[in-house]
Enzyme design. Structure first.
Site: not given
Length: 217
Positions: A62-63
């Site tokens: 995920d970011p």
């Protein structure tokens, strides 16, 4: 939302109401809190790397969840931002494998056909994996399925247990998988360091007649 060829192929795999649900989700989370990356960069990986030019997929989780870090490309941050620990280890392995790269922004990889995709495309500020399991897995699975259906080889680079589970979606024998532990400081010494993913990917691409990636650019 995405590069048109991606959009056309992905929508064939997803439920008919999926994009409507995603837009509703994005409207809600961006209206009620701080979310990364900026909304106009959520689908940046697919905008920068067209389907027909994709030669390599590097799958993140995920970011980054800190200010100014996430830019819509897995593992990448702007050059003005210090490299987070996983990116530090990626660059260390790259230096040992091929050579030194000073840039933290990996956009030039994306422009050469390296799809830098996160499995989860958004994250709330300060909460790693805060949007995991909510909306994104069908979308990123669909991206992998679209690539799997291609009749031109793709190199799938899977780092860590989460990414390696996606190997089950890669059923077309023309494709290649490079896998190792994650570059996170928690696992990099368990086999990421020394795995030489960059030279291995280039060797495969060269053998397939697809041209090498300039990883140092």
């Amino acid at each position: 939302m995405t590069h048109s060829a991606w959009h056309d192929e992905i929508k064939q795999v997803l439920p008919k109401d999926y994009y409507r649900r995603v837009n509703r989700f994005l409207d809600e989370v961006y209206a009620t809190g701080v979310v990364y990356p900026p909304r106009d960069n959520v689908f940046k990986a697919l905008q920068v790397t067209p389907l027909e030019e994709t030669r390599v997929l590097i799958l993140g989780q995920d970011p980054y969840h800190g200010p100014l870090q996430a830019q819509g490309l897995s593992f990448s941050v702007p050059d003005s931002i210090p490299a987070p620990p996983s990116l530090q280890n990626i660059l260390e392995e790259l230096a040992a494998d091929i050579g030194v790269r000073s840039h933290h922004d990996l956009s030039s990889w994306a422009e050469q056909g390296v799809l830098l995709l996160n499995a989860c495309l958004t994250v709330p500020e300060g909460r790693a994996n805060g949007h995991a399991g909510l909306i994104w897995e069908p979308f990123t699975d669909a991206v992998i399925k679209v690539l799997n259906a291609k009749d031109r080889p793709v190199v799938f680079v899977l780092w860590g247990a989460y990414a390696r589970r996606k190997k089950a979606l890669i059923t077309n024998p023309i494709h290649h998988v490079i896998e190792s532990p994650h570059p996170s400081p928690l696992s990099a010494y368990r086999g990421f360091f020394g795995s030489k993913p960059f030279s291995r990917a280039n060797a495969i691409l060269e053998k397939e007649g697809l041209g090498q990636i300039d990883w140092l650019r």
